[in-house]
Scaffold this active site. Structure first.
Site, PDB file in Angstrom:
ATOM      1  N   ARG A 232       0.837  -1.195   0.000  1.00  0.00           N
ATOM      2  CA  ARG A 232       0.000   0.000   0.000  1.00  0.00           C
ATOM      3  C   ARG A 232       0.876   1.250   0.000  1.00  0.00           C
ATOM      4  O   ARG A 232       1.896   1.311   0.695  1.00  0.00           O
ATOM      5  CB  ARG A 232      -0.909   0.035   1.233  1.00  0.00           C
ATOM      6  CG  ARG A 232      -2.096  -0.924   1.167  1.00  0.00           C
ATOM      7  CD  ARG A 232      -3.114  -0.524   0.086  1.00  0.00           C
ATOM      8  NE  ARG A 232      -4.242  -1.427  -0.011  1.00  0.00           N
ATOM      9  CZ  ARG A 232      -4.328  -2.471  -0.831  1.00  0.00           C
ATOM     10  NH1 ARG A 232      -3.318  -2.763  -1.638  1.00  0.00           N
ATOM     11  NH2 ARG A 232      -5.412  -3.212  -0.867  1.00  0.00           N
ATOM     12  N   ASP A 256       4.201  -0.561  -6.773  1.00  0.00           N
ATOM     13  CA  ASP A 256       2.962  -0.798  -7.524  1.00  0.00           C
ATOM     14  C   ASP A 256       1.835   0.054  -6.953  1.00  0.00           C
ATOM     15  O   ASP A 256       0.731   0.043  -7.492  1.00  0.00           O
ATOM     16  CB  ASP A 256       2.598  -2.292  -7.392  1.00  0.00           C
ATOM     17  CG  ASP A 256       1.407  -2.685  -8.242  1.00  0.00           C
ATOM     18  OD1 ASP A 256       1.395  -2.309  -9.436  1.00  0.00           O
ATOM     19  OD2 ASP A 256       0.493  -3.362  -7.729  1.00  0.00           O
ATOM     20  N   GLU A 261      -3.457   7.302  -4.911  1.00  0.00           N
ATOM     21  CA  GLU A 261      -3.590   6.772  -6.283  1.00  0.00           C
ATOM     22  C   GLU A 261      -5.048   6.720  -6.753  1.00  0.00           C
ATOM     23  O   GLU A 261      -5.315   6.733  -7.955  1.00  0.00           O
ATOM     24  CB  GLU A 261      -2.973   5.365  -6.363  1.00  0.00           C
ATOM     25  CG  GLU A 261      -3.712   4.345  -5.500  1.00  0.00           C
ATOM     26  CD  GLU A 261      -3.052   2.973  -5.440  1.00  0.00           C
ATOM     27  OE1 GLU A 261      -1.872   2.835  -5.786  1.00  0.00           O
ATOM     28  OE2 GLU A 261      -3.746   2.031  -5.010  1.00  0.00           O
ATOM     29  N   HIS A 292      -0.867  -0.116  -9.685  1.00  0.00           N
ATOM     30  CA  HIS A 292      -1.606  -1.110  -8.896  1.00  0.00           C
ATOM     31  C   HIS A 292      -2.093  -2.266  -9.789  1.00  0.00           C
ATOM     32  O   HIS A 292      -3.295  -2.533  -9.897  1.00  0.00           O
ATOM     33  CB  HIS A 292      -2.794  -0.451  -8.165  1.00  0.00           C
ATOM     34  CG  HIS A 292      -3.134  -1.167  -6.886  1.00  0.00           C
ATOM     35  ND1 HIS A 292      -3.497  -0.497  -5.737  1.00  0.00           N
ATOM     36  CD2 HIS A 292      -3.148  -2.488  -6.578  1.00  0.00           C
ATOM     37  CE1 HIS A 292      -3.735  -1.389  -4.784  1.00  0.00           C
ATOM     38  NE2 HIS A 292      -3.527  -2.601  -5.267  1.00  0.00           N
TER      39      HIS A 292
HETATM   40  P1  NAD Z   1      -1.813 -11.529   4.837  1.00  0.00           P
HETATM   41  O1  NAD Z   1      -2.823 -11.063   5.833  1.00  0.00           O
HETATM   42  O2  NAD Z   1      -1.797 -12.969   4.437  1.00  0.00           O
HETATM   43  O3  NAD Z   1      -0.344 -11.176   5.350  1.00  0.00           O
HETATM   44  C1  NAD Z   1       0.002  -9.970   5.941  1.00  0.00           C
HETATM   45  C2  NAD Z   1       1.147 -10.243   6.888  1.00  0.00           C
HETATM   46  O4  NAD Z   1       1.592  -8.984   7.394  1.00  0.00           O
HETATM   47  C3  NAD Z   1       0.736 -11.112   8.081  1.00  0.00           C
HETATM   48  O5  NAD Z   1       1.662 -12.164   8.249  1.00  0.00           O
HETATM   49  C4  NAD Z   1       0.758 -10.133   9.251  1.00  0.00           C
HETATM   50  O6  NAD Z   1       1.111 -10.752  10.488  1.00  0.00           O
HETATM   51  C5  NAD Z   1       1.831  -9.160   8.787  1.00  0.00           C
HETATM   52  N1  NAD Z   1       1.770  -7.861   9.461  1.00  0.00           N
HETATM   53  C6  NAD Z   1       0.695  -7.224   9.983  1.00  0.00           C
HETATM   54  N2  NAD Z   1       1.071  -6.048  10.505  1.00  0.00           N
HETATM   55  C7  NAD Z   1       2.412  -5.954  10.324  1.00  0.00           C
HETATM   56  C8  NAD Z   1       3.374  -4.972  10.631  1.00  0.00           C
HETATM   57  N3  NAD Z   1       3.033  -3.828  11.257  1.00  0.00           N
HETATM   58  N4  NAD Z   1       4.656  -5.205  10.282  1.00  0.00           N
HETATM   59  C9  NAD Z   1       5.019  -6.361   9.660  1.00  0.00           C
HETATM   60  N5  NAD Z   1       4.143  -7.321   9.330  1.00  0.00           N
HETATM   61  C10 NAD Z   1       2.856  -7.118   9.660  1.00  0.00           C
HETATM   62  O7  NAD Z   1      -2.001 -10.585   3.580  1.00  0.00           O
HETATM   63  P2  NAD Z   1      -1.453 -10.817   2.117  1.00  0.00           P
HETATM   64  O8  NAD Z   1      -2.497 -11.528   1.315  1.00  0.00           O
HETATM   65  O9  NAD Z   1      -0.089 -11.359   2.160  1.00  0.00           O
HETATM   66  O10 NAD Z   1      -1.452  -9.295   1.587  1.00  0.00           O
HETATM   67  C11 NAD Z   1      -0.577  -8.338   2.171  1.00  0.00           C
HETATM   68  C12 NAD Z   1      -0.911  -6.944   1.673  1.00  0.00           C
HETATM   69  O11 NAD Z   1      -0.625  -6.864   0.273  1.00  0.00           O
HETATM   70  C13 NAD Z   1      -2.416  -6.566   1.740  1.00  0.00           C
HETATM   71  O12 NAD Z   1      -2.759  -6.054   3.024  1.00  0.00           O
HETATM   72  C14 NAD Z   1      -2.561  -5.521   0.667  1.00  0.00           C
HETATM   73  O13 NAD Z   1      -2.334  -4.255   1.238  1.00  0.00           O
HETATM   74  C15 NAD Z   1      -1.413  -5.822  -0.301  1.00  0.00           C
HETATM   75  N6  NAD Z   1      -1.873  -6.291  -1.619  1.00  0.00           N
HETATM   76  C16 NAD Z   1      -1.481  -5.626  -2.737  1.00  0.00           C
HETATM   77  C17 NAD Z   1      -1.889  -6.055  -3.995  1.00  0.00           C
HETATM   78  C18 NAD Z   1      -1.462  -5.357  -5.266  1.00  0.00           C
HETATM   79  O14 NAD Z   1      -2.051  -5.591  -6.318  1.00  0.00           O
HETATM   80  N7  NAD Z   1      -0.441  -4.532  -5.222  1.00  0.00           N
HETATM   81  C19 NAD Z   1      -2.712  -7.165  -4.099  1.00  0.00           C
HETATM   82  C20 NAD Z   1      -3.077  -7.847  -2.943  1.00  0.00           C
HETATM   83  C21 NAD Z   1      -2.647  -7.410  -1.706  1.00  0.00           C
END
Ligand code: NAD
Length: 331
Positions: A232, A256, A261, A292
């Site tokens: 994000r 990304d 955005e 994105h």
């Molecule tokens: P997920 O919930 O499986 O994993 C997130 C991880 O981050 C977890 O292991 C959690 O414990 C950890 N976490 C939480 N707070 C934290 C912190 N302060 N510091 C370090 N780690 C922390 O989620 P995911 O499916 O792996 O997705 C992660 C993120 O990716 C989403 O929240 C979203 O913002 C982003 N995302 C981006 C796109 C894109 O197209 N660019 C697509 C999907 C997801």
């Protein structure tokens, strides 16, 4: 059950209709839902949104008054939804907790490798007829330390790929996972910043990690670090990243996502509408920015629409939605 699907492309419409149960009645619009066009949701039981539809306190109240009961986002991230406001007015909400994490992980590793092999600079040089090797010497992952911040579903896939290339992988997460411990090393965020050659962000955006990459944290990183943000925009202070790129403290950056955005995403805009710092970053040949699109693969889109349909079906049946966001203490 009447459902309006916002931000719907032709491809989305086809897939929603492919999975549609008879009990759901769909209306599609290409519009992004905002406070200003909320009337588009009138008469709907549920709406499906994407991350550029910002559910503000005001919008949550307006939607509830119009009779909307559920807001479903077709994404993993839900930081664009004011869940507190939704809960207060009695709206339910769901996300797509899982869809091909490999889509984002593969994107991330592609960008990391492009930056390590100086691809943007090479392409610019060759476009100008410069076929020399000046300024394009690359680095090999097996000799580098890769730091991953946030090792959930996406982080795990990135770690597997990076470990497969032979890189040493350091991980910072608020909780630990046994599978990851076998291929990577959990460390404190300070150690990760200090020791990593490449730092990848895969954690969710929360109040406590807003602008976690800023001039102070960058100062603690290795000289010449490569930074990648696939999560994000709000995780980074892009002004500080830009300043650090100019003085080569950061050698390259790939992202990304960008804060704010939603104002230009999925639109053709005049250059005057592009944020000043983003324009400056785009002028650099050691920066890769994509709008994105890390999620955007054939497998992922189909997964998202399938899961959104399952979420809608749960609401329609009046059972607890499998991806409910409101009142779920874990989210
Ligand atoms: P997920 O919930 O499986 O994993 C997130 C991880 O981050 C977890 O292991 C959690 O414990 C950890 N976490 C939480 N707070 C934290 C912190 N302060 N510091 C370090 N780690 C922390 O989620 P995911 O499916 O792996 O997705 C992660 C993120 O990716 C989403 O929240 C979203 O913002 C982003 N995302 C981006 C796109 C894109 O197209 N660019 C697509 C999907 C997801």
């Amino acid at each position: 059950m009447r459902v309006k699907i916002f931000c719907a492309s032709e491809e989305d419409r086809y897939l929603y209709m492919k999975y549609k149960p008879e009990t759901l009645d769909y209306e599609f619009t290409a519009e992004t839902l905002t406070d200003e066009n909320a009337e588009l949701a009138r008469g709907m039981d549920a709406i499906v949104i994407q991350t550029r539809c910002i559910i503000t306190t005001k919008l949550a109240g307006m939607l509830k008054d119009m009779g909307v009961k559920e807001i479903l986002t077709r994404s993993v991230g839900y930081d664009h939804m004011d869940l507190k406001a939704m809960r207060q007015v009695g709206l339910k909400g769901a996300n797509v907790a899982v869809y091909s994490p490999n889509a984002i992980a593969e994107y991330t590793c592609t960008v990391a490798m492009m930056l390590l092999r100086r691809m943007p600079a090479q392409m610019t040089k060759i476009g100008k007829g410069d076929f020399t090797l000046a300024g394009i010497r690359g680095r090999e992952i097996r000799k580098l330390t890769i730091g991953v911040v946030g090792a959930g579903r996406i982080g795990l896939e990135t770690i597997k790929i990076m470990a497969g290339f032979g890189g040493e992988v350091l991980v910072y997460d608020v909780r630990q996972n046994e599978e990851i411990s076998q291929i990577a090393t959990y460390v404190s965020i300070d150690d990760l910043y200090e020791k990593s050659d490449v730092i990848i962000f895969h954690c969710p955006l929360l109040k406590e990690n807003y602008h976690m990459v800023n001039k102070d944290t960058i100062a603690r990183m290795k000289d010449g670090v490569v930074l990648i943000n696939s999560a994000r925009g709000g995780l980074w202070d892009y002004e500080d990243v830009c300043s650090a790129l100019k003085v080569k403290k950061i050698s390259a950056a790939g992202f990304d996502v960008f804060e704010g955005e939603d104002k230009y995403l999925r639109k053709n805009v005049e250059t005057s509408e592009i944020p000043k710092v983003l324009k400056e970053l785009l002028s650099m040949d050691n920066v890769i920015y994509t709008a994105h699109s890390a999620f955007y693969t054939d497998v992922a889109i189909e997964n998202m629409i399938e899961v959104t349909t399952e979420n809608l079906t749960d609401y329609e049946k009046g059972i607890k939605c499998r991806n409910e966001l409101i009142g779920d203490d874990q989210k």
